[in-house]
Enzyme design. Structure first.
Site, PDB file in Angstrom:
ATOM      1  N   GLY A  36      21.966  29.252 -36.755  1.00  0.00           N
ATOM      2  CA  GLY A  36      22.670  28.030 -36.360  1.00  0.00           C
ATOM      3  C   GLY A  36      22.702  27.062 -37.530  1.00  0.00           C
ATOM      4  CB  VAL A  90      22.297  28.496 -31.244  1.00  0.00           C
ATOM      5  CG1 VAL A  90      22.143  29.506 -32.370  1.00  0.00           C
ATOM      6  CG2 VAL A  90      21.407  28.860 -30.067  1.00  0.00           C
ATOM      7  N   PRO A  98      24.696  23.573 -24.803  1.00  0.00           N
ATOM      8  CG  PRO A  98      26.903  24.316 -24.750  1.00  0.00           C
ATOM      9  CD  PRO A  98      25.561  24.640 -25.319  1.00  0.00           C
ATOM     10  CG  PHE A 130      11.483  14.482 -31.845  1.00  0.00           C
ATOM     11  CD1 PHE A 130      11.708  14.231 -30.496  1.00  0.00           C
ATOM     12  CD2 PHE A 130      10.463  15.354 -32.199  1.00  0.00           C
ATOM     13  CE1 PHE A 130      10.913  14.831 -29.513  1.00  0.00           C
ATOM     14  CE2 PHE A 130       9.655  15.958 -31.228  1.00  0.00           C
ATOM     15  CZ  PHE A 130       9.888  15.689 -29.873  1.00  0.00           C
ATOM     16  CB  ALA A 135      11.565  12.261 -26.676  1.00  0.00           C
ATOM     17  N   GLY A 162      28.165   1.975 -24.314  1.00  0.00           N
ATOM     18  CA  GLY A 162      27.594   3.164 -23.654  1.00  0.00           C
ATOM     19  C   GLY A 162      27.121   4.157 -24.687  1.00  0.00           C
ATOM     20  CB  CYS A 181      21.193  15.390 -27.431  1.00  0.00           C
ATOM     21  SG  CYS A 181      21.495  16.741 -28.579  1.00  0.00           S
TER      22      CYS A 181
HETATM   23  N1  LIG Z   1      22.719  17.119 -32.935  1.00  0.00           N
HETATM   24  C1  LIG Z   1      21.539  16.539 -32.952  1.00  0.00           C
HETATM   25  O1  LIG Z   1      21.374  15.461 -33.490  1.00  0.00           O
HETATM   26  C2  LIG Z   1      20.344  17.175 -32.328  1.00  0.00           C
HETATM   27  C3  LIG Z   1      20.447  18.367 -31.634  1.00  0.00           C
HETATM   28  N2  LIG Z   1      19.340  18.959 -31.086  1.00  0.00           N
HETATM   29  C4  LIG Z   1      19.435  20.258 -30.420  1.00  0.00           C
HETATM   30  O2  LIG Z   1      19.593  21.258 -31.439  1.00  0.00           O
HETATM   31  C5  LIG Z   1      20.422  22.324 -30.959  1.00  0.00           C
HETATM   32  C6  LIG Z   1      21.575  22.515 -31.914  1.00  0.00           C
HETATM   33  O3  LIG Z   1      22.346  21.348 -31.932  1.00  0.00           O
HETATM   34  P1  LIG Z   1      23.456  21.101 -33.045  1.00  0.00           P
HETATM   35  O4  LIG Z   1      22.946  21.496 -34.376  1.00  0.00           O
HETATM   36  O5  LIG Z   1      23.932  19.708 -32.845  1.00  0.00           O
HETATM   37  O6  LIG Z   1      24.582  22.135 -32.583  1.00  0.00           O
HETATM   38  P2  LIG Z   1      25.867  22.618 -33.396  1.00  0.00           P
HETATM   39  O7  LIG Z   1      26.874  23.014 -32.379  1.00  0.00           O
HETATM   40  O8  LIG Z   1      26.215  21.628 -34.446  1.00  0.00           O
HETATM   41  O9  LIG Z   1      25.365  23.930 -34.170  1.00  0.00           O
HETATM   42  C7  LIG Z   1      25.021  25.102 -33.544  1.00  0.00           C
HETATM   43  C8  LIG Z   1      25.499  26.260 -34.407  1.00  0.00           C
HETATM   44  O10 LIG Z   1      24.971  27.482 -33.871  1.00  0.00           O
HETATM   45  C9  LIG Z   1      25.913  28.513 -34.116  1.00  0.00           C
HETATM   46  N3  LIG Z   1      25.642  29.655 -33.255  1.00  0.00           N
HETATM   47  C10 LIG Z   1      25.708  29.716 -31.898  1.00  0.00           C
HETATM   48  N4  LIG Z   1      25.337  30.941 -31.462  1.00  0.00           N
HETATM   49  C11 LIG Z   1      25.031  31.669 -32.559  1.00  0.00           C
HETATM   50  C12 LIG Z   1      24.582  32.995 -32.755  1.00  0.00           C
HETATM   51  N5  LIG Z   1      24.357  33.800 -31.726  1.00  0.00           N
HETATM   52  N6  LIG Z   1      24.376  33.420 -34.008  1.00  0.00           N
HETATM   53  C13 LIG Z   1      24.589  32.601 -35.065  1.00  0.00           C
HETATM   54  N7  LIG Z   1      25.015  31.320 -34.948  1.00  0.00           N
HETATM   55  C14 LIG Z   1      25.231  30.866 -33.701  1.00  0.00           C
HETATM   56  C15 LIG Z   1      27.247  27.835 -33.847  1.00  0.00           C
HETATM   57  O11 LIG Z   1      28.314  28.549 -34.458  1.00  0.00           O
HETATM   58  C16 LIG Z   1      27.021  26.438 -34.443  1.00  0.00           C
HETATM   59  O12 LIG Z   1      27.475  26.356 -35.783  1.00  0.00           O
HETATM   60  C17 LIG Z   1      20.829  21.930 -29.543  1.00  0.00           C
HETATM   61  O13 LIG Z   1      19.936  22.538 -28.642  1.00  0.00           O
HETATM   62  C18 LIG Z   1      20.643  20.427 -29.517  1.00  0.00           C
HETATM   63  O14 LIG Z   1      20.343  19.963 -28.215  1.00  0.00           O
HETATM   64  C19 LIG Z   1      18.112  18.407 -31.230  1.00  0.00           C
HETATM   65  C20 LIG Z   1      17.931  17.236 -31.920  1.00  0.00           C
HETATM   66  C21 LIG Z   1      19.035  16.522 -32.536  1.00  0.00           C
HETATM   67  O1  LIG Z   2      18.220  15.264 -29.313  1.00  0.00           O
HETATM   68  C1  LIG Z   2      19.031  14.668 -29.998  1.00  0.00           C
HETATM   69  O2  LIG Z   2      20.198  15.046 -30.200  1.00  0.00           O
HETATM   70  C2  LIG Z   2      18.692  13.353 -30.623  1.00  0.00           C
HETATM   71  O3  LIG Z   2      19.259  12.348 -29.753  1.00  0.00           O
HETATM   72  C3  LIG Z   2      19.129  11.018 -30.226  1.00  0.00           C
HETATM   73  O4  LIG Z   2      19.762  10.875 -31.492  1.00  0.00           O
HETATM   74  P1  LIG Z   2      21.334  10.648 -31.645  1.00  0.00           P
HETATM   75  O5  LIG Z   2      22.023  10.994 -30.364  1.00  0.00           O
HETATM   76  O6  LIG Z   2      21.732  11.360 -32.880  1.00  0.00           O
HETATM   77  O7  LIG Z   2      21.506   9.092 -31.939  1.00  0.00           O
HETATM   78  P2  LIG Z   2      20.834   7.776 -31.320  1.00  0.00           P
HETATM   79  O8  LIG Z   2      20.557   6.850 -32.419  1.00  0.00           O
HETATM   80  O9  LIG Z   2      19.727   8.084 -30.415  1.00  0.00           O
HETATM   81  O10 LIG Z   2      22.028   7.151 -30.466  1.00  0.00           O
HETATM   82  C4  LIG Z   2      22.491   7.766 -29.285  1.00  0.00           C
HETATM   83  C5  LIG Z   2      23.534   6.882 -28.647  1.00  0.00           C
HETATM   84  O11 LIG Z   2      22.926   5.699 -28.090  1.00  0.00           O
HETATM   85  C6  LIG Z   2      23.586   4.555 -28.582  1.00  0.00           C
HETATM   86  N1  LIG Z   2      22.595   3.446 -28.709  1.00  0.00           N
HETATM   87  C7  LIG Z   2      21.433   3.640 -29.365  1.00  0.00           C
HETATM   88  C8  LIG Z   2      20.517   2.629 -29.476  1.00  0.00           C
HETATM   89  C9  LIG Z   2      20.771   1.390 -28.899  1.00  0.00           C
HETATM   90  O12 LIG Z   2      19.976   0.415 -28.962  1.00  0.00           O
HETATM   91  N2  LIG Z   2      21.946   1.214 -28.232  1.00  0.00           N
HETATM   92  C10 LIG Z   2      22.866   2.220 -28.127  1.00  0.00           C
HETATM   93  O13 LIG Z   2      23.931   2.039 -27.507  1.00  0.00           O
HETATM   94  C11 LIG Z   2      24.165   4.983 -29.922  1.00  0.00           C
HETATM   95  O14 LIG Z   2      25.223   4.157 -30.310  1.00  0.00           O
HETATM   96  C12 LIG Z   2      24.603   6.382 -29.608  1.00  0.00           C
HETATM   97  O15 LIG Z   2      25.857   6.396 -28.976  1.00  0.00           O
HETATM   98  C13 LIG Z   2      17.640  10.690 -30.413  1.00  0.00           C
HETATM   99  O16 LIG Z   2      17.524   9.379 -30.964  1.00  0.00           O
HETATM  100  C14 LIG Z   2      16.986  11.708 -31.340  1.00  0.00           C
HETATM  101  O17 LIG Z   2      15.585  11.453 -31.424  1.00  0.00           O
HETATM  102  C15 LIG Z   2      17.216  13.107 -30.782  1.00  0.00           C
HETATM  103  O18 LIG Z   2      16.670  14.076 -31.667  1.00  0.00           O
END
Ligand SMILES: NC(=O)C1=CN([C@@H]2O[C@H](COP(=O)(O)OP(=O)(O)OC[C@H]3O[C@@H](n4cnc5c(N)ncnc54)[C@H](O)[C@@H]3O)[C@@H](O)[C@H]2O)C=CC1
Ligand SMILES: O=C(O)[C@H]1O[C@H](OP(=O)(O)OP(=O)(O)OC[C@H]2O[C@@H](n3ccc(=O)[nH]c3=O)[C@H](O)[C@@H]2O)[C@H](O)[C@@H](O)[C@@H]1O
EC number: 1.1.1.22
Length: 468
Positions: A10, A91, A94, A163, A224, A272, A277
């Site tokens: 991923g 990966v 959703p 995180f 969290a 909002g 996530c």
């Molecule tokens: N986006 C964020 O800020 C955060 C996301 N997470 C979690 O991390 C996970 C990944 O999130 P993102 O990186 O945002 O997703 P993303 O959609 O950006 O990336 C996932 C990637 O995995 C690939 N993939 C899917 N199945 C595959 C397979 N079988 N083999 C190889 N590649 C494959 C997809 O093509 C895609 O490029 C999710 O569970 C999400 O909840 C956790 C913390 C922060």
């Molecule tokens: O699991 C995840 O994907 C991540 O989700 C959030 O991170 P992220 O969604 O990237 O960004 P945030 O800064 O948390 O903001 C989320 C949403 O809340 C909104 N927000 C945030 C803070 C605030 O005070 N008010 C507010 O409206 C932001 O504008 C945004 O739309 C968490 O902060 C991360 O710790 C976590 O790893």
């Protein structure tokens, strides 16, 4: 065990930046990030560091330092799995869009595919690390698959949720509040935990690396996100009360945030929360709670989502009301489309839902976002499946100049808190707009008093979340 080879499945918003930082900080570990998406891998390997698939401040420098040295991006998934001692699953997970749990549960299809592929491709024992956010007890399913299809190889499963927040991913990874690692309590589990602890210990102080049992680790990640989202919904609920009572939500936030038990962070009222996530993880927690018969627990957390939906709808309704109850044919300019500043990610962005609401009323929307492309904006609206691509293109225009975007607009709405919006020449924007000019600040970032002074037509009712 000393780790020298890591594979991450991923190459998305988490896999890419996380592995880039591990590679930068651990030059003696070879890190290969694999993905089935060829275009994404090509972009990670591209010459132009401005065009990496993930925009994050500082990421280009980290990639420039490590790529080709000990950081590699590839579509050869099997080879990278087999060569690694430790395989991260990063990966997408959703919300399910079909079948049992539709609209609530996490879709674990891609995680299961990874487990099966790891089992099939491995010719040696592996530590498998859940980096994706997963429902509590998923590690059991991953273990079952690996143990039953892994041809006798031994697999240790760890949970190591991420995180990082988008827009600050690199700084979060370089100086995390904590790293969480959950694993099996037995000696082999503890050895696996220690191997991963040593990777992070290259730059994270040991006292910030928390180890727990695997279920606590999985559930801590959902918890969290639920707590963070709850804070945003709480302050947004108060914003509505402020608008009715003459209190100012920014002042209320400052006043309560000064209490060290509450703390000042995550108290910004907004249009909002968005992002890939918060909603998905809370829905997942609600679904899990319901599946255990915990109705009150489920209802409690579901309210965080309901409040968020209310806030997005309220923002759109307020625009319509202020424009004399009709926006038909009126030009409304959106400044910002990303779900927060400093990212090109638009998943679940509030802007999408506000736009959809206004398009229902036949408004003409013009969008400017410094990092989001026209194709992405149209794709987001098409994904809603509420109208044809032709209608979307007729009612929504995307421009790449903010002043052009605001020309002849009846109203300007701030949907993302990009810093540059504050620095615009708002006198110039005012002069270019139709009168009475309206500004709806969905992020509370503009100097409202100044706007009102420079143009009396910026009336107090046009500001959403505070009243001076
Ligand atoms: N986006 C964020 O800020 C955060 C996301 N997470 C979690 O991390 C996970 C990944 O999130 P993102 O990186 O945002 O997703 P993303 O959609 O950006 O990336 C996932 C990637 O995995 C690939 N993939 C899917 N199945 C595959 C397979 N079988 N083999 C190889 N590649 C494959 C997809 O093509 C895609 O490029 C999710 O569970 C999400 O909840 C956790 C913390 C922060
Ligand atoms: O699991 C995840 O994907 C991540 O989700 C959030 O991170 P992220 O969604 O990237 O960004 P945030 O800064 O948390 O903001 C989320 C949403 O809340 C909104 N927000 C945030 C803070 C605030 O005070 N008010 C507010 O409206 C932001 O504008 C945004 O739309 C968490 O902060 C991360 O710790 C976590 O790893």
């Amino acid at each position: 065990m000393k780790i020298t080879k890591i594979c991450c499945i991923g190459a998305g918003y988490v896999g890419g930046p996380t592995m880039a930082v591990i590679a930068q900080k651990c030059p003696d570990i070879t890190v290969t990030v694999v993905d089935i998406n060829q275009a994404r891998i090509d972009a990670w390997n591209g010459e132009d560091l401005d065009k990496l698939p993930v925009y994050e401040p500082g990421l280009d420098k980290v990639v420039a330092e490590a790529r080709g040295r000990n950081l590699f991006f590839s579509t050869d998934v099997n080879k990278a799995i087999d060569e690694a001692q430790m395989v991260f699953i990063s990966v997408n997970t959703p919300t399910k869009t079909y079948g049992e749990g539709k609209g609530m549960a996490a879709d674990l299809k891609w995680v299961e595919l990874c487990a099966r592929q790891i089992a099939a491709a491995s010719t040696s024992d592996k530590i498998v690390v859940e980096k994706s956010t997963l429902p509590v007890r998923t590690a059991q399913a991953v273990k079952d698959i690996l143990d039953n299809t892994g041809g006798g190889r031994k697999f240790q499963i760890l949970s190591n949720p991420e995180f990082l927040a988008e827009g600050t991913a690199v700084e979060d990874l370089l100086a995390p509040d904590r790293v969480l690692i959950g694993g099996d309590p037995g000696p082999e589990g503890q050895e696996a935990i220690e191997a991963l602890v040593s990777v992070y210990a290259a730059w994270v102080p040991r006292e910030r690396i928390l180890t727990t049992n695997i279920w606590s680790s999985e559930l801590s990640k959902l918890t969290a996100n639920a707590f963070l989202a709850q804070r945003v919904s709480s302050i947004n609920a108060i914003s509505e009360l402020c608008e009715q009572t003459g209190a100012d939500v920014t002042e209320v936030a400052r006043a309560i945030g000064a209490d060290s038990r509450i703390g000042p962070k995550f108290l910004k009222a907004s249009v909002g929360f968005g992002g890939s996530c918060f909603q998905k993880d809370i829905l997942n927690m609600v679904y899990i709670s319901r599946s255990y018969g915990l109705t009150e627990v489920a209802d409690y957390w579901e309210q965080v989502i309901k409040m968020n939906d209310h806030q997005k709808a309220r923002f759109a309704k307020n625009i319509i009301k202020s424009l004399y109850n009709t926006v038909n044919g009126k030009k409304i300019t959106f400044l910002g489309w990303a779900f927060k500043k400093d990212t090109n990610d638009t998943r679940e962005s509030a802007a999408i839902y506000v736009a959809d609401h206004l398009i229902n009323e036949q408004a003409q929307i013009t969008v400017y976002d410094p990092k989001v492309s026209e194709e992405k904006i149209y794709a987001d609206l098409e994904y809603l499946n509420t109208r044809s691509p032709e209608e979307i293109r007729r009612l929504v225009k995307v421009v790449y100049d903010p002043y052009e975007a605001c020309l002849d607009a009846h109203a300007v709405a701030i949907l993302t808190e990009w810093d540059e919006f504050v620095d615009y020449d708002w006198q110039r924007i005012y002069e270019a707009m139709l009168k009475p000019a309206k500004v709806f600040d969905g992020r509370n970032i503009l100097p409202h008093e100044e706007l009102r002074t420079m143009a009396s037509a910026y009336s107090p009712s046009e500001r959403q979340y505070s009243n001076y």
